[in-house]
Motif scaffolding. Structure first.
Motif, PDB file in Angstrom:
ATOM      1  N   LEU A   9      16.123  54.435  22.518  1.00 54.21           N
ATOM      2  CA  LEU A   9      17.532  54.707  22.208  1.00 54.21           C
ATOM      3  C   LEU A   9      17.723  56.171  21.814  1.00 54.21           C
ATOM      4  N   ILE A  10      16.806  56.691  21.024  1.00 57.23           N
ATOM      5  CA  ILE A  10      16.886  58.098  20.606  1.00 57.23           C
ATOM      6  C   ILE A  10      16.743  59.006  21.822  1.00 57.23           C
ATOM      7  N   ALA A  11      15.778  58.709  22.693  1.00 56.19           N
ATOM      8  CA  ALA A  11      15.565  59.518  23.901  1.00 56.19           C
ATOM      9  C   ALA A  11      16.783  59.503  24.813  1.00 56.19           C
ATOM     10  N   GLU A  12      17.483  58.371  24.841  1.00 57.27           N
ATOM     11  CA  GLU A  12      18.694  58.238  25.659  1.00 57.27           C
ATOM     12  C   GLU A  12      19.924  58.799  24.947  1.00 57.27           C
ATOM     13  N   ASN A  13      19.717  59.341  23.758  1.00 60.48           N
ATOM     14  CA  ASN A  13      20.788  59.907  22.939  1.00 60.48           C
ATOM     15  C   ASN A  13      21.809  58.841  22.512  1.00 60.48           C
ATOM     16  N   ASN A  14      21.365  57.608  22.422  1.00 53.32           N
ATOM     17  CA  ASN A  14      22.188  56.505  21.940  1.00 53.32           C
ATOM     18  C   ASN A  14      21.933  56.383  20.440  1.00 53.32           C
ATOM     19  N   LEU A  15      22.338  57.423  19.719  1.00 53.60           N
ATOM     20  CA  LEU A  15      21.958  57.589  18.323  1.00 53.60           C
ATOM     21  C   LEU A  15      22.641  56.598  17.388  1.00 53.60           C
ATOM     22  N   GLU A  16      23.896  56.299  17.645  1.00 48.67           N
ATOM     23  CA  GLU A  16      24.605  55.351  16.775  1.00 48.67           C
ATOM     24  C   GLU A  16      23.969  53.964  16.852  1.00 48.67           C
ATOM     25  N   ALA A  18      20.827  53.336  17.689  1.00 49.35           N
ATOM     26  CA  ALA A  18      19.519  53.447  17.047  1.00 49.35           C
ATOM     27  C   ALA A  18      19.674  53.385  15.529  1.00 49.35           C
ATOM     28  N   LEU A  19      20.654  54.099  15.002  1.00 52.51           N
ATOM     29  CA  LEU A  19      20.892  54.116  13.558  1.00 52.51           C
ATOM     30  C   LEU A  19      21.284  52.734  13.045  1.00 52.51           C
ATOM     31  N   ALA A  20      22.132  52.027  13.785  1.00 51.10           N
ATOM     32  CA  ALA A  20      22.532  50.674  13.392  1.00 51.10           C
ATOM     33  C   ALA A  20      21.322  49.745  13.375  1.00 51.10           C
ATOM     34  N   TYR A  21      20.467  49.868  14.352  1.00 53.65           N
ATOM     35  CA  TYR A  21      19.270  49.036  14.442  1.00 53.65           C
ATOM     36  C   TYR A  21      18.338  49.321  13.259  1.00 53.65           C
ATOM     37  N   ILE A  22      18.148  50.595  12.941  1.00 44.47           N
ATOM     38  CA  ILE A  22      17.295  50.986  11.819  1.00 44.47           C
ATOM     39  C   ILE A  22      17.876  50.486  10.505  1.00 44.47           C
ATOM     40  N   ASP A  23      19.178  50.681  10.296  1.00 43.73           N
ATOM     41  CA  ASP A  23      19.812  50.244   9.056  1.00 43.73           C
ATOM     42  C   ASP A  23      19.714  48.730   8.877  1.00 43.73           C
ATOM     43  N   GLU A  24      19.871  48.002   9.975  1.00 47.93           N
ATOM     44  CA  GLU A  24      19.731  46.550   9.907  1.00 47.93           C
ATOM     45  C   GLU A  24      18.311  46.181   9.471  1.00 47.93           C
ATOM     46  N   TRP A  25      17.332  46.844  10.044  1.00 46.74           N
ATOM     47  CA  TRP A  25      15.940  46.592   9.682  1.00 46.74           C
ATOM     48  C   TRP A  25      15.697  46.921   8.205  1.00 46.74           C
ATOM     49  N   LEU A  26      16.198  48.077   7.765  1.00 53.00           N
ATOM     50  CA  LEU A  26      15.970  48.508   6.391  1.00 53.00           C
ATOM     51  C   LEU A  26      16.651  47.599   5.370  1.00 53.00           C
ATOM     52  N   SER A  27      17.687  46.889   5.769  1.00 54.14           N
ATOM     53  CA  SER A  27      18.358  45.990   4.826  1.00 54.14           C
ATOM     54  C   SER A  27      17.418  44.876   4.361  1.00 54.14           C
ATOM     55  N   ASN A  28      16.402  44.581   5.145  1.00 53.74           N
ATOM     56  CA  ASN A  28      15.428  43.552   4.767  1.00 53.74           C
ATOM     57  C   ASN A  28      14.011  44.090   4.556  1.00 53.74           C
ATOM     58  N   HIS A  29      13.799  45.358   4.898  1.00 49.32           N
ATOM     59  CA  HIS A  29      12.460  45.963   4.810  1.00 49.32           C
ATOM     60  C   HIS A  29      12.584  47.371   4.222  1.00 49.32           C
ATOM     61  N   SER A  30      13.014  47.450   2.979  1.00 49.02           N
ATOM     62  CA  SER A  30      13.345  48.744   2.373  1.00 49.02           C
ATOM     63  C   SER A  30      12.144  49.637   2.096  1.00 49.02           C
ATOM     64  N   LYS A  31      10.951  49.129   2.277  1.00 48.50           N
ATOM     65  CA  LYS A  31       9.745  49.935   2.021  1.00 48.50           C
ATOM     66  C   LYS A  31       9.025  50.325   3.306  1.00 48.50           C
ATOM     67  N   ASP A  32       9.743  50.357   4.413  1.00 49.57           N
ATOM     68  CA  ASP A  32       9.151  50.702   5.699  1.00 49.57           C
ATOM     69  C   ASP A  32       9.308  52.209   5.942  1.00 49.57           C
ATOM     70  N   ASP A  33       8.240  52.934   5.684  1.00 53.22           N
ATOM     71  CA  ASP A  33       8.313  54.396   5.810  1.00 53.22           C
ATOM     72  C   ASP A  33       8.612  54.831   7.240  1.00 53.22           C
ATOM     73  N   PHE A  43      19.042  61.574  12.527  1.00 52.42           N
ATOM     74  CA  PHE A  43      19.907  62.575  11.885  1.00 52.42           C
ATOM     75  C   PHE A  43      19.580  63.986  12.361  1.00 52.42           C
ATOM     76  N   TRP A  44      18.307  64.248  12.639  1.00 48.82           N
ATOM     77  CA  TRP A  44      17.912  65.550  13.181  1.00 48.82           C
ATOM     78  C   TRP A  44      18.616  65.792  14.513  1.00 48.82           C
ATOM     79  N   LYS A  45      18.588  64.772  15.370  1.00 50.51           N
ATOM     80  CA  LYS A  45      19.230  64.907  16.682  1.00 50.51           C
ATOM     81  C   LYS A  45      20.747  65.048  16.555  1.00 50.51           C
TER      82      LYS A  45
END
Length: 89
Positions: A9-16, A18-33, A43-45
Protein backbone atom coordinates in the motif's frame (compact mmCIF):
# COMPACT_ATOMS: atom_id res chain seq x y z
CA UNK A 1 -0.27 -7.61 10.97
CA UNK A 2 0.32 -8.15 7.29
CA UNK A 3 3.40 -5.95 6.87
CA UNK A 4 3.76 -7.11 3.26
CA UNK A 5 0.30 -5.71 2.49
CA UNK A 6 1.13 -2.45 4.25
CA UNK A 7 4.43 -2.13 2.38
CA UNK A 8 2.54 -2.69 -0.89
CA UNK A 9 0.00 0.00 0.00
CA UNK A 10 2.84 2.39 0.84
CA UNK A 11 4.64 1.57 -2.43
CA UNK A 12 1.40 2.24 -4.33
CA UNK A 13 1.11 5.56 -2.47
CA UNK A 14 -2.18 4.40 -0.94
CA UNK A 15 -1.13 6.03 2.31
CA UNK A 16 -4.53 6.66 3.88
CA UNK A 17 -5.49 3.00 3.52
CA UNK A 18 -2.10 1.91 4.91
CA UNK A 19 -2.51 4.27 7.87
CA UNK A 20 -6.05 3.01 8.57
CA UNK A 21 -4.81 -0.58 8.49
CA UNK A 22 -1.93 0.22 10.87
CA UNK A 23 -4.16 2.15 13.27
CA UNK A 24 -6.65 -0.71 13.34
CA UNK A 25 -3.83 -3.12 14.17
CA UNK A 26 -2.42 -0.83 16.87
CA UNK A 27 -5.81 -0.56 18.57
CA UNK A 28 -5.32 -4.17 19.68
CA UNK A 29 -1.51 -4.47 19.56
CA UNK A 30 -0.17 -1.25 21.09
CA UNK A 31 3.29 -2.70 21.74
CA UNK A 32 4.10 -3.61 18.14
CA UNK A 33 7.22 -1.62 17.30
CA UNK A 34 7.09 -2.63 13.62
CA UNK A 35 3.63 -1.07 13.31
CA UNK A 36 4.94 2.24 14.67
CA UNK A 37 7.90 2.02 12.32
CA UNK A 38 5.57 1.53 9.34
CA UNK A 39 3.31 4.33 10.58
CA UNK A 40 6.35 6.60 10.70
CA UNK A 41 7.16 5.59 7.13
CA UNK A 42 3.65 6.56 6.02
CA UNK A 43 4.02 9.98 7.64
CA UNK A 44 7.45 10.37 6.02
CA UNK A 45 5.90 9.79 2.60
CA UNK A 46 3.21 12.35 3.48
CA UNK A 47 5.89 14.88 4.40
CA UNK A 48 4.89 15.04 8.06
CA UNK A 49 8.27 14.95 9.74
CA UNK A 50 6.93 15.61 13.23
CA UNK A 51 4.67 12.55 13.20
CA UNK A 52 7.40 10.52 11.49
CA UNK A 53 9.76 11.26 14.36
CA UNK A 54 7.10 10.63 17.02
CA UNK A 55 6.28 7.19 15.61
CA UNK A 56 9.91 6.21 15.14
CA UNK A 57 10.64 7.20 18.74
CA UNK A 58 7.65 5.17 19.97
CA UNK A 59 8.96 2.13 18.07
CA UNK A 60 12.43 2.63 19.56
CA UNK A 61 10.93 2.96 23.05
CA UNK A 62 9.21 -0.41 22.62
CA UNK A 63 12.21 -2.08 20.97
CA UNK A 64 15.61 -0.35 21.06
CA UNK A 65 16.74 -2.60 18.19
CA UNK A 66 13.82 -1.65 15.95
CA UNK A 67 14.58 -0.68 12.34
CA UNK A 68 13.03 2.63 13.37
CA UNK A 69 16.30 3.48 15.11
CA UNK A 70 18.23 3.67 11.87
CA UNK A 71 15.31 5.40 10.12
CA UNK A 72 15.12 7.99 12.93
CA UNK A 73 18.85 8.67 12.67
CA UNK A 74 18.55 9.16 8.90
CA UNK A 75 15.60 11.54 9.31
CA UNK A 76 17.51 13.56 11.87
CA UNK A 77 20.56 13.71 9.59
CA UNK A 78 18.38 15.02 6.76
CA UNK A 79 16.67 17.59 8.98
CA UNK A 80 19.94 18.77 10.49
CA UNK A 81 21.59 18.97 7.08
CA UNK A 82 18.79 20.91 5.42
CA UNK A 83 18.01 23.17 8.35
CA UNK A 84 20.06 22.73 11.51
CA UNK A 85 17.82 25.14 13.46
CA UNK A 86 14.54 23.40 12.51
CA UNK A 87 14.61 20.51 14.95
CA UNK A 88 17.24 20.04 17.61
CA UNK A 89 16.09 17.80 20.48
Amino acid sequence: MDSEKINQLIAENNLEKALAYIDEWLSNHSKDDKAYYLKGLVFWKQGNWKLTIENYLKAIEINPNSPAKQAYEMVMDIINFSNPDLYNP
